[in-house]
Design a protein around this motif. Structure first.
Motif, PDB file in Angstrom:
ATOM      1  N   VAL A   1       0.343 -17.868   3.328  1.00  0.00           N
ATOM      2  CA  VAL A   1       1.705 -18.155   2.876  1.00  0.00           C
ATOM      3  C   VAL A   1       2.439 -16.854   2.583  1.00  0.00           C
ATOM      4  N   GLU A   2       1.778 -15.915   1.909  1.00  0.00           N
ATOM      5  CA  GLU A   2       2.420 -14.658   1.532  1.00  0.00           C
ATOM      6  C   GLU A   2       2.622 -13.719   2.715  1.00  0.00           C
ATOM      7  N   LEU A   3       1.880 -13.941   3.802  1.00  0.00           N
ATOM      8  CA  LEU A   3       2.134 -13.172   5.020  1.00  0.00           C
ATOM      9  C   LEU A   3       3.419 -13.640   5.700  1.00  0.00           C
ATOM     10  N   ILE A   4       3.745 -14.914   5.506  1.00  0.00           N
ATOM     11  CA  ILE A   4       4.925 -15.500   6.152  1.00  0.00           C
ATOM     12  C   ILE A   4       6.166 -15.363   5.281  1.00  0.00           C
ATOM     13  N   PHE A   5       6.019 -15.602   3.988  1.00  0.00           N
ATOM     14  CA  PHE A   5       7.170 -15.654   3.076  1.00  0.00           C
ATOM     15  C   PHE A   5       7.101 -14.538   2.041  1.00  0.00           C
ATOM     16  N   ASP A   6       8.245 -13.868   1.824  1.00  0.00           N
ATOM     17  CA  ASP A   6       8.298 -12.882   0.749  1.00  0.00           C
ATOM     18  C   ASP A   6       8.448 -13.606  -0.586  1.00  0.00           C
ATOM     19  N   ASP A   7       8.477 -12.832  -1.667  1.00  0.00           N
ATOM     20  CA  ASP A   7       8.494 -13.446  -2.996  1.00  0.00           C
ATOM     21  C   ASP A   7       9.802 -14.162  -3.323  1.00  0.00           C
ATOM     22  N   GLY A   8      10.864 -13.874  -2.582  1.00  0.00           N
ATOM     23  CA  GLY A   8      12.084 -14.647  -2.786  1.00  0.00           C
ATOM     24  C   GLY A   8      11.837 -16.118  -2.530  1.00  0.00           C
TER      25      GLY A   8
END
Length: 426
Positions: A196-203
């Motif tokens: 998930v964190e590879l696809i989406f940044d923390d925003g």
């Protein structure tokens, strides 16, 4: 109130609703005056960071609009400000957070927000700059944080954190793409968080967590008790013809509307009815109809995000930190823009600082046309631009829309208008 023979029950109830609302508004306004200073980010200074050589921005406590051509750094500016405001959540979870822990936490936050190449902090340093990169946020009650890094830095170095631990108002960041339909996959317990964190940044990840947060209070009760919600939430529901609800690990859309209904506490005494507010506002659903959020329009889902954040208390005008919203107009019908601007203005009137980045002329013009200085509205425009032959980004700030001279948006529409006139004239 002096009763007259010709005053109807409806008029008397309406009168008392106005009086109660006026008292509540006065109390609310006083609370906002007392607490506003805690909630706001006043200034942001970026030096040698991404495309910014030396940028200073003074934010309005009400509404701020960041405009500029693609590649001038609107999203970078929003993320930088959001990242520096994120200290509120660090100290909330651990009030005695030390300097080394704060440096590690802020470093991780900026790496997750910007996702630079090779996950290296130095990749966010302005190319060709010889001095260190510096990020500084000044908050309205004097709290401050300043962090620096070099090309080869592995962590941010905190140089100033004056009263930073006292800033506890958590910010909200809404990215360009809607998140409502993505939450089910992002929040699924069987998913791989690293993927998930590879696809989406923390925003996106932060917003997904905020959307799944539950509230201990019934929304309809809060709407009838809190004038800030009663003036905003029904507007959002009316805009899209219903509301989104968290059920079975995902969001579904429930068509319906808010209506005034007789209060369950209403007495049968006619004399008493004349002196009480005998109605309450409740959501009335269309029975037997629900839809997956993915089956609804993306523009509706973006409105649904704002509704959900207000519903579960993550966004609470007068007590929450700044609302950062990147391109709210994205995938939204221009027809909805007027009502959306009215909601943003209402939020700001109730103590919510709003900072948005936009490319949309319609949004800009409605902010200009609907802003009412008599109601305390204030919209500040920050235009990002590059000088010819210079790669560095500069900023122009004005409190009047007509004062924006570095606007590619208005220039593009003026060019379009001129072309249309030329064609009409043959």
């Amino acid at each position: 109130m002096r009763r007259t023979k010709n005053t109807s029950g409806y008029e008397r109830r309406a009168y008392f609703r106005v009086q109660v609302r006026a008292v509540a508004d006065r109390v609310l306004d006083q609370g906002i005056v007392n607490n506003r200073e805690v909630m706001m980010i006043d200034q942001l200074e970026l030096k040698n960071f991404t495309s910014f050589g030396d940028l200073n921005i003074d934010f309005s406590p009400k509404i701020n609009v960041i405009i500029g051509e693609n590649g001038t750094g609107k999203t970078h500016l929003l993320k930088a400000a959001y990242g520096l405001c994120a200290g509120a959540s660090f100290f909330k979870s651990k009030p005695d957070l030390g300097k080394a822990e704060l440096e590690a936490a802020l470093t991780a936050k900026f790496l997750r927000l910007f996702m630079p190449l090779d996950n290296k902090l130095g990749k966010m340093h302005l190319h060709g700059a010889r001095e260190h990169a510096s990020l500084t946020a000044q908050f309205a009650e004097g709290q401050k944080v300043n962090a620096i890094f070099f090309n080869n830095s592995s962590e941010l170095s905190i140089k100033d954190s004056q009263s930073y631990a006292k800033y506890r108002a958590e910010p909200v960041f809404i990215p360009t793409k809607e998140v409502l339909s993505l939450v089910k996959g992002m929040a699924d317990e069987t998913h791989d968080q690293k993927t998930v964190e590879l696809i989406f940044d923390d925003g996106y990840v932060d917003l997904a967590k905020a959307l799944t947060k539950s509230s201990d209070e019934d929304l309809d009760v809060r709407i009838n008790q809190d004038p800030r919600l009663s003036s905003i939430v029904p507007q959002l529901v009316s805009l899209i013809g219903g509301r989104y609800q968290w059920e079975n690990g995902g969001f579904c859309f429930q068509p319906g509307e808010y209506r005034e209904k007789p209060s369950p506490k209403r007495t049968n005494s006619k004399s008493a009815q004349a002196y009480q507010d005998s109605t309450v506002t409740e959501f009335v659903a269309e029975s037997g109809r629900q839809y997956s959020s993915s089956m609804t329009a993306e523009g509706f889902r973006k409105i649904g995000i704002l509704h959900r954040l207000l519903s579960n208390g993550v966004l609470s005008p007068g007590s929450s930190g700044p609302l950062f919203w990147d391109e709210p107009e994205s995938n939204m019908n221009p027809k909805l823009m007027k009502q959306l601007v009215q909601v943003l203005l209402e939020l700001s009137r109730n103590g919510q600082q709003v900072i948005i980045g936009t490319h949309d002329y319609v949004l800009l013009k409605w902010l200009d046309l609907l802003s009412d200085k008599g109601a305390g509205d204030h919209v500040r425009y920050h235009s990002l631009y590059r000088k010819e032959g210079v790669g560095e980004v500069y900023i122009e700030t004005t409190d009047e829309y007509d004062g924006v001279s570095k606007s590619a948006i208005s220039n593009a529409f003026a060019e379009l208008y001129d072309a249309d006139v030329k064609r009409a004239l043959g």
